[in-house]
Design a protein around this motif. Structure first.
Motif, PDB file in Angstrom:
ATOM      1  N   GLY A 107       0.770  -1.226   0.000  1.00  0.00           N
ATOM      2  CA  GLY A 107       0.000   0.000   0.000  1.00  0.00           C
ATOM      3  C   GLY A 107       0.804   1.279   0.000  1.00  0.00           C
ATOM      4  N   CYS A 108       2.072   1.210   0.422  1.00  0.00           N
ATOM      5  CA  CYS A 108       2.892   2.419   0.555  1.00  0.00           C
ATOM      6  C   CYS A 108       4.331   2.163   0.126  1.00  0.00           C
ATOM      7  CB  CYS A 108       2.911   2.905   2.001  1.00  0.00           C
ATOM      8  SG  CYS A 108       1.344   3.515   2.602  1.00  0.00           S
ATOM      9  N   ASP A 109       4.904   3.176  -0.476  1.00  0.00           N
ATOM     10  CA  ASP A 109       6.315   3.152  -0.835  1.00  0.00           C
ATOM     11  C   ASP A 109       7.008   4.256  -0.053  1.00  0.00           C
ATOM     12  OD1 ASP A 109       5.565   1.240  -2.716  1.00  0.00           O
ATOM     13  OD2 ASP A 109       5.297   2.752  -4.266  1.00  0.00           O
ATOM     14  N   VAL A 160       9.732  10.394   2.562  1.00  0.00           N
ATOM     15  CA  VAL A 160       8.308  10.524   2.269  1.00  0.00           C
ATOM     16  C   VAL A 160       7.707   9.135   2.097  1.00  0.00           C
ATOM     17  CG1 VAL A 160       8.677  10.855  -0.226  1.00  0.00           C
ATOM     18  CG2 VAL A 160       6.552  11.633   0.817  1.00  0.00           C
ATOM     19  N   LYS A 161       6.608   8.906   2.800  1.00  0.00           N
ATOM     20  CA  LYS A 161       5.847   7.664   2.657  1.00  0.00           C
ATOM     21  C   LYS A 161       4.675   7.995   1.744  1.00  0.00           C
ATOM     22  CE  LYS A 161       5.605   4.452   5.740  1.00  0.00           C
ATOM     23  NZ  LYS A 161       6.033   3.274   5.018  1.00  0.00           N
ATOM     24  N   LYS A 183      -1.671  15.377  -0.766  1.00  0.00           N
ATOM     25  CA  LYS A 183      -2.563  14.343  -1.280  1.00  0.00           C
ATOM     26  C   LYS A 183      -3.084  14.759  -2.648  1.00  0.00           C
ATOM     27  CE  LYS A 183      -6.659  11.747   0.207  1.00  0.00           C
ATOM     28  NZ  LYS A 183      -7.676  11.620   1.260  1.00  0.00           N
ATOM     29  N   ASN A 184      -3.192  13.782  -3.537  1.00  0.00           N
ATOM     30  CA  ASN A 184      -3.871  13.991  -4.808  1.00  0.00           C
ATOM     31  C   ASN A 184      -4.709  12.756  -5.113  1.00  0.00           C
ATOM     32  OD1 ASN A 184      -2.135  12.034  -5.881  1.00  0.00           O
ATOM     33  ND2 ASN A 184      -0.916  13.465  -7.071  1.00  0.00           N
ATOM     34  N   GLU A 185      -5.168  12.609  -6.346  1.00  0.00           N
ATOM     35  CA  GLU A 185      -6.038  11.479  -6.679  1.00  0.00           C
ATOM     36  C   GLU A 185      -5.302  10.142  -6.718  1.00  0.00           C
ATOM     37  OE1 GLU A 185      -4.613  13.338 -10.505  1.00  0.00           O
ATOM     38  OE2 GLU A 185      -5.424  14.087  -8.635  1.00  0.00           O
ATOM     39  N   HIS A 186      -3.959  10.145  -6.705  1.00  0.00           N
ATOM     40  CA  HIS A 186      -3.180   8.910  -6.769  1.00  0.00           C
ATOM     41  C   HIS A 186      -2.511   8.529  -5.457  1.00  0.00           C
ATOM     42  CE1 HIS A 186      -3.620   8.980 -11.104  1.00  0.00           C
ATOM     43  NE2 HIS A 186      -3.171  10.217 -11.109  1.00  0.00           N
ATOM     44  N   TYR A 187      -1.990   9.528  -4.731  1.00  0.00           N
ATOM     45  CA  TYR A 187      -1.172   9.261  -3.544  1.00  0.00           C
ATOM     46  C   TYR A 187      -1.466  10.226  -2.404  1.00  0.00           C
ATOM     47  CZ  TYR A 187       1.843   6.161  -6.216  1.00  0.00           C
ATOM     48  OH  TYR A 187       2.323   5.133  -6.966  1.00  0.00           O
TER      49      TYR A 187
END
Length: 105
Positions: free
Chosen positions: A38-40, A55-56, A88-92
């Motif tokens: 779910g996270c990089d 940054v996560k 935050k945006n529509e992807h991350y």
């Protein structure tokens, strides 16, 4: 696409293009520190000052992307370095924290 292909920034640029604009305008991506479902987690560096940060980046649809309680994200782990911002945006959904050099032990 293999997981490692996501982090070939110079080759495709697609991952970087999906991050919130505030991240890509203010920071250069140095390297990928970890990849999970779910996270990089990325090591980044401020373009103006050279200050490093971590940054996560949580993908849309994942648990942390959907969390509305910022306080719970800031306190996700008591041992996490200083909270520097959230974008935050529509992807991350990206949570930026100060970078602390490890001791190598």
């Amino acid at each position: 696409m293999e997981k490692n292909d996501i982090f070939e920034f110079d080759a495709c640029g697609s991952y970087e293009a999906e991050l919130p604009r505030e991240i890509t305008e203010a920071y250069d991506i140095i390297e990928c520190l970890s990849v999970s479902e779910g996270c990089d987690t990325l090591l980044i560096q401020k373009k103006e000052s050279g200050q490093k940060a971590v940054v996560k980046c949580c993908r849309r649809g994942g648990y942390l992307y959907e969390q509305e309680n910022q306080t719970s994200l800031e306190n996700l782990c008591a041992e996490v370095p200083y909270f520097m911002g959230e974008y935050k945006n529509e992807h991350y959904r990206c949570i930026v924290r100060e970078y602390m050099e490890g001791s190598g032990k």
